[in-house]
Each structure stands twice: as structure tokens, then as C-alpha cells.
Enzyme design. Sequence first.
Site, PDB file in Angstrom:
ATOM      1  N   GLY A  33       0.784  -1.110  -0.176  1.00  0.00           N
ATOM      2  CA  GLY A  33       0.121  -0.008  -0.016  1.00  0.00           C
ATOM      3  C   GLY A  33       0.680   1.186   0.154  1.00  0.00           C
ATOM      4  O   GLY A  33       2.125   1.343   0.326  1.00  0.00           O
ATOM      5  N   GLY A  35       0.687   5.378   1.268  1.00  0.00           N
ATOM      6  CA  GLY A  35      -0.050   6.374   1.981  1.00  0.00           C
ATOM      7  C   GLY A  35       0.600   7.779   1.854  1.00  0.00           C
ATOM      8  O   GLY A  35       1.282   8.050   1.051  1.00  0.00           O
ATOM      9  N   ALA A  36       0.147   8.739   2.805  1.00  0.00           N
ATOM     10  CA  ALA A  36       0.576  10.129   2.796  1.00  0.00           C
ATOM     11  C   ALA A  36       1.970  10.049   3.339  1.00  0.00           C
ATOM     12  O   ALA A  36       2.801  10.909   2.569  1.00  0.00           O
ATOM     13  CB  ALA A  36      -0.550  10.838   3.433  1.00  0.00           C
ATOM     14  N   VAL A  40       4.354   0.704   1.845  1.00  0.00           N
ATOM     15  CA  VAL A  40       4.409  -0.308   2.691  1.00  0.00           C
ATOM     16  C   VAL A  40       4.530  -1.548   1.778  1.00  0.00           C
ATOM     17  O   VAL A  40       3.909  -1.641   0.968  1.00  0.00           O
ATOM     18  CB  VAL A  40       3.080  -0.658   3.580  1.00  0.00           C
ATOM     19  CG1 VAL A  40       3.425  -1.721   4.233  1.00  0.00           C
ATOM     20  CG2 VAL A  40       2.795   0.736   4.162  1.00  0.00           C
ATOM     21  N   LYS A  54       7.577  -0.657   6.079  1.00  0.00           N
ATOM     22  CA  LYS A  54       7.227   0.941   5.822  1.00  0.00           C
ATOM     23  C   LYS A  54       8.404   1.825   5.607  1.00  0.00           C
ATOM     24  O   LYS A  54       8.907   1.946   6.705  1.00  0.00           O
ATOM     25  CB  LYS A  54       6.148   1.476   6.774  1.00  0.00           C
ATOM     26  CG  LYS A  54       5.571   2.664   6.342  1.00  0.00           C
ATOM     27  CD  LYS A  54       4.360   3.270   7.097  1.00  0.00           C
ATOM     28  CE  LYS A  54       3.508   4.405   6.706  1.00  0.00           C
ATOM     29  NZ  LYS A  54       2.317   4.790   7.275  1.00  0.00           N
ATOM     30  N   ASP A 146      -7.123   8.612  13.278  1.00  0.00           N
ATOM     31  CA  ASP A 146      -7.430   8.337  11.973  1.00  0.00           C
ATOM     32  C   ASP A 146      -8.193   7.048  11.770  1.00  0.00           C
ATOM     33  O   ASP A 146      -7.765   5.965  11.059  1.00  0.00           O
ATOM     34  CB  ASP A 146      -6.080   8.466  10.890  1.00  0.00           C
ATOM     35  CG  ASP A 146      -6.355   8.771   9.631  1.00  0.00           C
ATOM     36  OD1 ASP A 146      -7.704   8.922   9.204  1.00  0.00           O
ATOM     37  OD2 ASP A 146      -5.579   8.571   8.688  1.00  0.00           O
TER      38      ASP A 146
END
Lengths: 319, 245
Positions: A33, A35-36, A40, A54, A146
Site C-alpha cells: 500500500g 499512504g501520505a 508499505v 514501511k 484516523d
Amino acid sequence: MNPSKKPVFDLRPGSIISGKWHRQVYVVQKQLGKGAIGTVYLCKRKDGRVSALKISEKAASITTEVNVLKHLSKVQGTRLGPSLIDVDDWIDQYGTCYSFYVMEYVQGVGLASFLRQRGKNWLGVLLLQLLKDLERLHHQGWVFGDLKLDNVIVSSSPPRLRWIDVGGTTQIGRSIKEYTEFYDRGYWQAGTRKAEPSYDLFALAMMALHYAYPNQFDRGRYPARTLREKVRQSKVLMPYQACLEKALQGGYQSSLEMQKDLSNKLLKVTNQKLDTTITKRNKQQRSQKAMQKSKLFWMESFVIIMVAFLFFVIYYVAI
Amino acid sequence: MKKGTLKQILLITDGCSNKGEDPSMVAALIAQQGIAVNVIGVLEDDQSEQPIGLEEVEEVALAGEGVSQIVYQQALSQTVQTVTKQAMTQTLQGVVNQELKQILGPNQTMESLPPEQRGEVMEVVEDLGETSNVEVLVLVDTSASMQNKLPTVKEALIDLSISMNARIGKNKFAIYTFPGKRKALNKVIDWTNKLDSISSVFPKLTSGGITPTGPALKEAMHQFGKMKLTRSMNRNDESIEEAGF
């Protein structure tokens, strides 16, 4: 949505990431994945152990997330969030320094596909699990922040909702570190962005709404009314309607409060059929008792009359 | 460590400057005064690639030791608050790095510490970010092409105030637009701690095509000084009154 200024780097399967400080070597298997903060990857260590890694050029952000994972590992009971395995830096062939951390690879499926496979009525159980975990987190002085569908996963046997991204976890009383607009109560004009338990409970209710409306929906002119209508119009959310509405209005001060409320409601729903049979049985029992009572009444009066008669006979004989 | 006030200018624009001083030069000057310059470039919804004018955005922010981001309108709210917070962290990290250099030697920064100790330093940075006072001057480009984006800008600024006011530290905001009538700047809201009072919409179209970003930034820098001046004047008034009694 945000075109970032730096090109996001991609690591191909087979790339090797070696730690500068702890000298561990990880082989990239595939991307899990983006993300901001970073990307990962699924990685394999020399000893064959598979884990999630990550990596980001933002050392500060990686450090912040590692701090959160360390704090979570101190919470007693079932693990909250993935466990932390390693933290290190990696210098690539061009001399650029990246920070990374390695964590447990939590296997599972997204909430929506799990409910599709196993039935919608699992939603209630998973929400209760989540509330229980949140209660423990809040008790330690932290708020998830979040909370959203993307940040949780359902692991199998036994089905359990696990947290996979805890980057937004914030100490109670501070300002929420990271949030997503659709889930944020500030955006819905339903409260502040201060980290307190009710912030998570609002996001939890939005999670249910996002599941019910996969394409999400607009805030509209009157955000509070929009939310109320969306909860009421959804068939899937029917059993949880009252609880969700209360959470969206900030009616619960603690996770425990919502958990009790929700489990009461769920028990009522599943017991409805059972309930009707129980009440029938109760009625029978009650009429039996009534009959017994009337029998007793007749027995009593009979005994009294007999005694009175006896006295009368004795009196008569005595004269 | 002493808790100071973090000062920032947030420039929201959609194109390049075409009048007056070079904005990057002005931004570098402002950074020298301890004020970070952040820039957000707003794209048109149908722009798929970064237009030429927006190259300036990154350059100005780099010169101003701030953070830049180029976004579409709908992402503006979240961007405004992340950019502001990122810039705060960046400034604080700079301060902490300075301290580290003094303690550990000239070549030491946070990145050169092993990960274990870095965690502790980062906690200090976060504590500071949560508790320090912040002054943000928002500078909005209201040239013709920005007009239809102003309602979104307004919403994003209210959202910024929600985020910032959730912190423990105190905040002050001011909003200016440019170009003004016969002036570089136009005051919309003077220094205040809450922005939910921006009911008064931004002033109507003021210009035909000129974007004097440089002069506007320079003028904005002076607004920080003015705040101090009025504050100290108030204090003087008080002391005079007290003396009178």
C-alpha cells in the site's frame, strides 16, 4: 489526490533494503500500500520471516509512527496494532537516506469483503470488538484518530478486527495528528479536533456509514441532518441505528458506554424470537400460579369453617 | 527549552507573479526574520498537468524555508492544515537540530542519531508543536482566475482554525488579500484567535490581471511587526492607567 512535489519511489520485487544501524537485510516481495507518509512493502528476511516494511524519506514521520507503535505495545491484553520488529535507515545506490520500520504482517481481508463472505450480521460483533479495543486504548490515554475502513482489516480464525495503520494515534487532550475528512467530526461540524474518546466513536459510526454507502456522500447544507438521514435510510445499519446516531451526536463519553448500549441492542435483536417463546411460557406459569393461589384460598376457608363447626359441636355438647 | 512563537505566512495562489520584486527573493528575506513562507498552488479542476506558472510555488516556499503543495480545489481544506502543521514541525526540527549541534558537535542532526534516540528527540519536537504559540498570516491571491475558488478558500481557512485551535498552544490568524486598491495588500481580518467569523466574504474582484506576489509578501512581513507594536502600546496604556490611580 495531492500530486506531491517529489516523485514517489517504487521498489521492484527482489529489491534489497539493508539497515544501516542494525544490519538486517530485507528482500521486497510486493507492494502492499501507499499512504501520505510512505509506502508499505511485504518483505522477507534472511531467516524466511515475512513482515511488512514501511519506508519513507520523511524520517520525522517514520519516527513518530514508531513512537506510537512502541506505546501501543505496552498496552496489556490482545495486541493493539501490529507489533514492531525493527527500525532503521537505508541508504540507496544514489546516496539518498530513507527511514523505515518493520512490523508484523497482519493477514486478512477488508471489512466490506469479509461481511460479503460471512454475512452482514457480523458487523455488530466486529463493532463491539473495536469498541473493546478502543476502550483499552483510551484507558491508556490515547485516541486512535484516523479510524477508517482502510486502516483496519479482519483477520481470520477466529474473525477479529485488527488495526493496520496507527499513524494517527494521539495523546488525549492534544490535537488529532492525522485524520480523513469523511470520518472527521470537525468536517461534519459535529465537534472539535481535540483528541478525546468521543472523537473515535464518531469515526467508528462513520466507518459503519462508509460501509453502508461505499461511494460516501456529500456533507450537504445541514451536515447533522445529512448524517441522521443516511443512518435512517440504510437497511444494513437498522439494528445499530440508535447507537450510531448517538455516537454521531457525541452522546457517548466513553467507549464502554457505547459498547454496553450496543451489546444490549444486539442481544435484543437476536433474542427477539426467543423472547416471544419465553413470554408465552411465562404466561402459562403465571396462570398456574393463580390457580394454585385460588386452591389455597378454598382450602383455607374450608379449614376455618371446619374449626368453627368443631367449636360449635363442642359448645353444644358441653351444654 | 523556551517556548517561542512560530510565525508563518501562508500564500494561496493559482499563478505566477508578474509585477514587482521577485517573490523568491522576498521569501528568502522573510525567512531571515524567522518567519516561514508556505505556498499552496490551486489547480483548475480540468488541469491535468502542472501549469508553468505554478513552478514558482515550490521555489518561493523553498526560499522561504516553508512547505509547498499543489492541489485541486476539493483537497484544499486538508492541505491547508497539513501544510501549516508540516511547516511548524520543520521549523521546530530546525531549532532542535541547532541545539543538537551545540551539544553534540557541528555535524550532528536528528538524522545522524540512531533510531532509538531519534524517537526521544521527535517526542520533544511534537511536544513543542502542540504547545507553542503560532501566528499565521494568510495571504490570498484574488486576481481574476482565483475568484471562483474563493468560497473554497474561505472554507479551508475555517477548517484551519478548527485544527489549530484543537492544540494546547495559542494561535493568532490574520487574513489579507492581494492586490489591493492602490496598495499591495488588502486587510480582510486583523489578528484574531478564531477564524469562524469570516462570514464576510472576500472582497469582490479588484484587479485586471496583475499579480504582484513579491510586494504583497513584503508588505505581509511588516504585519507581524505591527501586531507587536499595537500590543506593546496597549500595555503602555494599561501601565499609564495604573499609574494614574
